[in-house]
Design a protein around this motif. Structure first.
Motif, PDB file in Angstrom:
ATOM      1  N   LEU A  15       0.783  -1.042   0.046  1.00 40.17           N
ATOM      2  CA  LEU A  15      -0.129   0.114   0.161  1.00 40.17           C
ATOM      3  C   LEU A  15       0.942   1.376  -0.078  1.00 40.17           C
ATOM      4  CD1 LEU A  15      -2.974   1.028   0.310  1.00 40.17           C
ATOM      5  CD2 LEU A  15      -2.416   1.240   2.701  1.00 40.17           C
ATOM      6  N   GLY A  16       0.266   2.283  -0.805  1.00 44.04           N
ATOM      7  CA  GLY A  16       1.247   3.395  -0.859  1.00 44.04           C
ATOM      8  C   GLY A  16       2.496   3.594  -1.736  1.00 44.04           C
ATOM      9  N   GLU A  17       2.796   2.314  -2.047  1.00 46.24           N
ATOM     10  CA  GLU A  17       4.014   2.376  -3.209  1.00 46.24           C
ATOM     11  C   GLU A  17       3.796   2.823  -4.469  1.00 46.24           C
ATOM     12  OE1 GLU A  17       7.241  -0.936  -4.708  1.00 46.24           O
ATOM     13  OE2 GLU A  17       5.946  -1.598  -2.656  1.00 46.24           O
ATOM     14  N   ALA A  21      -2.304  12.270  -1.883  1.00 48.31           N
ATOM     15  CA  ALA A  21      -1.688  12.828  -0.851  1.00 48.31           C
ATOM     16  C   ALA A  21      -0.403  12.125  -0.657  1.00 48.31           C
ATOM     17  CB  ALA A  21      -2.450  12.902   0.595  1.00 48.31           C
ATOM     18  N   PRO A  22       0.761  12.796  -0.709  1.00 50.12           N
ATOM     19  CA  PRO A  22       2.187  11.984  -0.629  1.00 50.12           C
ATOM     20  C   PRO A  22       2.308  11.356   0.779  1.00 50.12           C
ATOM     21  CG  PRO A  22       2.631  14.428  -0.382  1.00 50.12           C
ATOM     22  CD  PRO A  22       1.100  14.466  -0.764  1.00 50.12           C
ATOM     23  N   PRO A  23       2.818   9.959   0.805  1.00 54.44           N
ATOM     24  CA  PRO A  23       2.910   9.443   2.063  1.00 54.44           C
ATOM     25  C   PRO A  23       3.749  10.026   2.948  1.00 54.44           C
ATOM     26  CG  PRO A  23       4.221   8.256   0.419  1.00 54.44           C
ATOM     27  CD  PRO A  23       3.414   9.314   0.006  1.00 54.44           C
ATOM     28  N   THR A  24       3.355   9.915   4.302  1.00 56.28           N
ATOM     29  CA  THR A  24       4.425  10.685   5.406  1.00 56.28           C
ATOM     30  C   THR A  24       4.895   9.504   6.285  1.00 56.28           C
ATOM     31  OG1 THR A  24       2.357  11.013   6.565  1.00 56.28           O
ATOM     32  CG2 THR A  24       2.781  12.734   5.426  1.00 56.28           C
ATOM     33  N   HIS A  25       4.129   8.564   6.525  1.00 58.18           N
ATOM     34  CA  HIS A  25       4.531   7.349   7.593  1.00 58.18           C
ATOM     35  C   HIS A  25       4.357   6.052   6.929  1.00 58.18           C
ATOM     36  CE1 HIS A  25       3.531  10.603  10.020  1.00 58.18           C
ATOM     37  NE2 HIS A  25       4.048  10.265  11.197  1.00 58.18           N
ATOM     38  N   ARG A  26       5.314   4.904   7.708  1.00 58.23           N
ATOM     39  CA  ARG A  26       5.198   3.739   7.001  1.00 58.23           C
ATOM     40  C   ARG A  26       4.761   3.069   8.184  1.00 58.23           C
ATOM     41  NH1 ARG A  26       9.281   0.436   8.960  1.00 58.23           N
ATOM     42  NH2 ARG A  26      10.947   1.671  10.219  1.00 58.23           N
ATOM     43  N   GLU A  82       2.645   2.464   2.961  1.00 58.28           N
ATOM     44  CA  GLU A  82       2.868   3.795   3.457  1.00 58.28           C
ATOM     45  C   GLU A  82       1.634   4.620   3.036  1.00 58.28           C
ATOM     46  OE1 GLU A  82       5.905   5.207   0.517  1.00 58.28           O
ATOM     47  OE2 GLU A  82       7.757   3.885   1.295  1.00 58.28           O
ATOM     48  N   VAL A  83       1.496   5.623   4.237  1.00 62.50           N
ATOM     49  CA  VAL A  83       0.453   6.158   4.453  1.00 62.50           C
ATOM     50  C   VAL A  83       0.464   7.488   4.503  1.00 62.50           C
ATOM     51  CG1 VAL A  83      -0.920   4.131   5.282  1.00 62.50           C
ATOM     52  CG2 VAL A  83       0.209   5.798   7.000  1.00 62.50           C
ATOM     53  N   ALA A  84      -0.395   8.268   4.383  1.00 64.48           N
ATOM     54  CA  ALA A  84      -0.169   9.725   4.597  1.00 64.48           C
ATOM     55  C   ALA A  84      -1.169  10.223   5.692  1.00 64.48           C
ATOM     56  CB  ALA A  84      -0.860  10.643   3.443  1.00 64.48           C
ATOM     57  N   VAL A  85      -0.379  10.901   6.805  1.00 63.28           N
ATOM     58  CA  VAL A  85      -0.996  11.269   8.037  1.00 63.28           C
ATOM     59  C   VAL A  85      -1.142  12.620   8.219  1.00 63.28           C
ATOM     60  CG1 VAL A  85      -0.690  10.955  10.566  1.00 63.28           C
ATOM     61  CG2 VAL A  85       0.153   9.300   9.256  1.00 63.28           C
TER      62      VAL A  85
END
Length: 281
Positions: free
Chosen positions: A60-62, A97-102, A129-132
């Protein structure tokens, strides 16, 4: 001219990544379009069929680059390790939204509300990877409107100190050819996933890892082995947990196991041959 490795170069007889230029021969060149993995785990198949062999997975997020879409399938290349394959088009999305956390634990839940009693939406796995947007005392509030336990996440760039400790957390996970998550792992997937958590992007397959990682050690002397050394056979790789024990995802036990290196060497030699390399990172 060396033949391009189709695992790492988006090239077919009819179509190719424009970045390959003249090396693509007569194939039609295309720039491709950016997409992001929207499924918890995305399988890359060798052919555009769900029953085709899985070569690797993305999380996810890649980010990926899509070169062709047809009949519900996308022919694409992963941005992190360059692997090429076919994936379900429905499991991809436009970048937002660009990811900020993994995700920094083997797996965790994504909830529809900041409530552990809420029915989880999906399970997400290590290195997803997710956007917080913000955090409260317990939950991270995501840009997609969902919630994850905040302590299960780390900011991008906050890496684990010991990749072997990461790998050890996957002990007893089932063996899955091409797998790269707590749902199933193969030998090189375990190495790549663990190194990524520690901030090092590694090649995907064991032959690539043997050629691209670390410094070579003598293959006939086990006395000096230490934690983190990588042991390679033809088509297989394992991680030394200490000077005597090997941690590896393997088809013999069909799971990630820890066993004496001497036992693994004796068993593997009967079917696949001797050790081909020992590497120290």
């Amino acid at each position: 001219m060396n033949k391009l490795d189709p695992r790492l170069n988006a090239i077919r007889s009819d179509l190719a990544d424009a970045r390959l230029g003249a090396a693509a021969g007569s194939a039609r060149l295309i720039n491709g379009e950016a997409r992001v993995v929207a499924a918890p785990v995305l399988s890359l198949h060798r052919e555009p069929r769900f029953d085709a062999r899985i070569d690797t997975q993305a999380l996810l997020g890649e980010r990926v680059r899509v070169f062709e879409t047809r009949e519900g399938w996308a022919w694409l290349q992963l941005e992190k390790d360059g692997y090429v394959g076919y994936a379900a088009l429905d499991d991809l999305a436009q970048p937002t939204a660009p990811p900020t956390h993994r995700v920094a634990v083997p797996s965790t839940f994504m909830f529809p509300a900041p409530d552990i009693k809420a029915q989880p939406v999906v399970t997400v796995t290590l290195n997803a990877e997710v956007a917080v947007l913000r955090e409260d005392e317990r939950f991270a509030h995501l840009a997609n409107g969902r919630f994850i336990i905040a302590r299960h996440l780390k900011p991008l760039g906050d890496h684990e100190a010991d990749f072997v400790a990461v790998a050890e957390a996957f002990r007893h996970v089932p063996y899955l050819w091409g797998g790269k998550s707590v749902l199933g792992l193969d030998c090189s997937g375990l190495v790549q996933l663990s190194l990524q958590a520690a901030g090092r992007i590694a090649p995907r397959d064991s032959d690539m890892q043997e050629n691209g990682l670390g410094d070579a050690l003598p293959i006939d002397d086990f006395d000096g082995l230490r934690r983190g050394d990588l042991i390679f056979w033809d088509g297989h790789v394992g991680i030394m947990a200490d000077g005597r024990h090997l941690l590896h995802a393997n088809g013999h036990f069909m799971q990630v196991t820890l066993e004496p290196l001497a036992d693994a060497v004796e068993r593997i030699a009967k079917r696949y041959g001797k050790i081909t390399a020992i590497k120290r990172l």
